[in-house]
Design an enzyme around this catalytic site. Structure first.
Site, PDB file in Angstrom:
ATOM      1  CB  SER A 122     -52.686 -37.953  15.965  1.00 25.30           C
ATOM      2  OG  SER A 122     -53.913 -38.336  15.382  1.00 25.30           O
ATOM      3  CD  GLU A 141      -2.969  -0.906   0.023  1.00 25.52           C
ATOM      4  OE1 GLU A 141      -3.472   0.214  -0.179  1.00 25.52           O
ATOM      5  OE2 GLU A 141      -3.189  -1.890  -0.711  1.00 25.52           O
TER       6      GLU A 141
END
Length: 639
Positions: free
Chosen positions: A378, A112
């Site tokens: 059920s 950078e």
């Protein structure tokens, strides 16, 4: 001698006016040039000062550097401490420069800003070098911004491309260089810059991509993180691992070129490329995270800080649940007209261990485990029979399976036949509808509803004769949670997914304490209902869910016209509910609870329970159980 005469003659001749003017004007011209040059420099300086003042007039508040970024990012941890997901933008904890590996810092500087420690915040040589490289390439391949300028842009400015923004960036870079040391600027930069995938700062990125702290990064991982800074979204390894690795190789080459790394060291790192930490349940876990996020404000409000949420989810069980549900859809989905399904796994204390909310989160974010309400059929009958057991009946109590009529409604058995006199245990085992309705009528519909609510059903239940057959709609989450007291000794629970919430700075905002609603089933009826539901699984409608060598119980459920198929079962270790159906309520092709749901439950539980020892169901506490029994017997006198 003629020349001398000419000179003498010239010497004695009077000087012309033009000559005089020329001689006088030479020094005056120089003076005027100097004067106007000074005027231009002065006005130029004033113009530059005014221009700088204009750009500086609306510079952003530099106090933002101290306050940091206001964020509501959330990191979710599984029950084992593993990161299972994130929401929002995540800012990592601040890491000091000396806590970072040297090769991480070197990788960033080499890639950078190689002259970072020698320039004053702006790098004219770097700008010229970048311009020359871009000119040779015929496109932009390098930028001239320094790390200080990037820090100024990331913290204070917007990404807009304009001369004004660039001028402000330079002014702020100069201010930063005056205010902070080089190490301080680099520390701020690495803790604030964006690393892709919603992560800000090297700490968050290390956890996101590699599941480790910054100090534990190896050279390959450090190079990959440094490579992200050029274009975080493009090079994110979660998006394109091959591209991220190629970029990391370029970073390693930059380190060699800058003298930070030897060629052999770079080659060794390339031979061991960074690998992104594997994550289970890429989409499936999102249903669970949605559910947790929705409940967070109830626990902590809306704090202005990044959060770490410790959840109850077990990544192994979550992965298994997704796998078994996907296999069920592949096996029977289209053929049986099964469009959707859901699975929920709870621990005996109500902690949600796994959740599958649908067939595909990418296609539908509607959570069928928590949001959908369907008729349980059920699967609701255990609450009917428990109510009867609490009022003096036993598994051996005999009732007659025979026709019943309630006005326009007449319950029918799935078999289409009547069995005559049967015990309650057999009636539940074979899921005989007429007996269930008779038991409900004898115990009291309101009492059945009270039992269901006491155990964990939250939905409104209608006191009609059909309540015994699960005609009122419920969610899979509440139905599964209402089965938990059968597995844990009779204690009601609150299904939950959050154990602790803290900020990234370590401040605890919530810590779960307490186990739920206390004892809700007495010892004798608990033992009886467990016996009956174990029989249902061993030799009844749920026999496809049998677990050889394990204590297990459960109940099937099928709603009218095969619109919903359920199986909710439990062992002393886990309680799991499974549902299949269609979002539009259209019928499936004869899918019953004892079929696809029971088989899916069995295949999941068989693998899920492998590392867990086989034990028996715990008994209810005698003292509390005796008191509950007396209360229910007293209530039974009013039914």
């Amino acid at each position: 001698m003629p020349d001398k005469r000419k000179k003498s003659a010239r010497k004695g001749r009077p000087e012309t006016v033009t000559a005089k003017r020329r001689r006088r004007s030479s020094p005056g011209l120089l003076r005027r040039l100097s004067y106007w040059s000074a005027v231009l420099v002065l006005w130029g300086g004033i113009a530059v000062a005014l221009l700088l003042a204009w750009y500086a007039y609306d510079l952003p508040d530099t106090d933002a550097l101290g306050r940091g970024r206001a964020s509501t990012g959330i990191t979710f941890l599984g029950a084992n401490g593993e990161t299972i997901g994130t929401r929002g933008d995540i800012v990592g904890v601040s890491v000091r420069l000396h806590e970072m590996p040297d090769y991480l810092v070197d990788a960033v500087i080499a890639t950078e800003d190689r002259r970072f420690y020698s320039h004053f915040g702006l790098d004219p040589l770097g700008v010229l070098r970048a311009a020359w490289a871009n000119l040779r390439a015929g496109r932009i391949v390098q930028g001239g911004s320094t790390i200080t300028q990037q820090l100024a842009k990331n913290i204070f400015l917007t990404p807009e491309r304009s001369i004004r923004r660039k001028a402000q960036e330079m002014l702020l870079a100069l201010w930063l260089e005056q205010k902070y040391s080089k190490d301080g600027i680099l520390t701020l930069y690495l803790n604030r810059v964006y690393f892709g995938s919603g992560t800000y700062g090297v700490s968050a990125a290390a956890q996101k991509y590699f599941g480790k702290p910054v100090s534990a990064l190896d050279l390959s991982e450090a190079a990959m993180l440094a490579g992200l800074l050029k274009a975080p979204s493009r090079y994110a390894p979660t998006r394109d691992l091959a591209l991220a690795r190629a970029r990391a190789e370029q970073v390693l080459a930059n380190m060699v070129d800058a003298g930070f790394l030897t060629g052999s060291g770079a080659r060794a790192a390339v031979s061991r490329p960074a690998t992104v930490r594997a994550r289970g349940g890429a989409y499936g876990v999102q249903y669970y995270l949605d559910w947790v996020v929705e409940s967070l404000p109830d626990y902590i409000g809306r704090p202005d800080a990044d959060l770490i949420v410790e959840t109850t989810l077990d990544p192994r069980l979550q992965s298994l649940a997704e796998e078994k549900m996907a296999a069920a859809f592949a096996r029977a989905g289209d053929k049986a007209r099964v469009g959707q399904g859901a699975m929920l796994v709870l621990a005996p204390d109500g902690a949600v261990r796994a959740m599958v909310g649908g067939r595909s989160y990418a296609q539908s974010q509607f959570n069928r485990a928590t949001q959908a309400r369907r008729q349980p059929g059920s699967a609701f009958k255990p609450f009917v029979y428990l109510t009867a057991l609490e009022r003096g009946m036993t598994p051996d109590t005999v009732m007659r399976d025979s026709p019943l009529i309630f006005g326009d409604w007449q319950p029918r058995n799935f078999s289409g036949k009547f069995a005559g006199e049967v015990s309650l245990e057999v009636a539940l085992r074979d899921s005989i509808n007429t007996v269930a309705v008779k038991v409900s009528e004898k115990a009291g519909r309101r009492q059945v509803i009270d039992t269901a609510h006491r155990l964990g059903i939250l939905s409104e239940l209608q006191p009609t004769p059909a309540i015994a057959l699960g005609a009122s709609e419920v969610a899979l989450l509440e139905l599964t949670a209402a089965y938990v007291p059968f597995a844990n000794g009779g204690r009601a629970v609150l299904p939950h997914g959050i154990r602790k919430v803290r900020t990234t700075a370590g401040r605890v905002l919530y810590h779960r304490r307490g186990a739920g609603g206390g004892q809700v089933i007495a010892r004798r009826p608990l033992a009886s209902i467990n016996r009956m539901l174990m029989t249902s699984l061993q030799s009844g409608t749920g026999k496809a869910a049998r677990l050889p060598g394990r204590v297990a119980a459960g109940k099937t459920g099928t709603s009218q016209d095969f619109r919903d198929a359920w199986f909710v079962g439990y062992t002393p270790q886990l309680v799991t509910g499974v549902w299949f159906g269609n979002d539009d309520g259209s019928p499936m092709r004869r899918v019953t609870g004892g079929g696809l749901p029971a088989v899916t439950w069995q295949r999941f539980m068989s693998d899920a329970l492998v590392p867990m020892p086989s034990t028996s169901f715990p008994k209810a506490r005698r003292e509390e159980g005796d008191l509950i029994s007396r209360i229910f017997r007293a209530l039974g006198d009013d039914t």
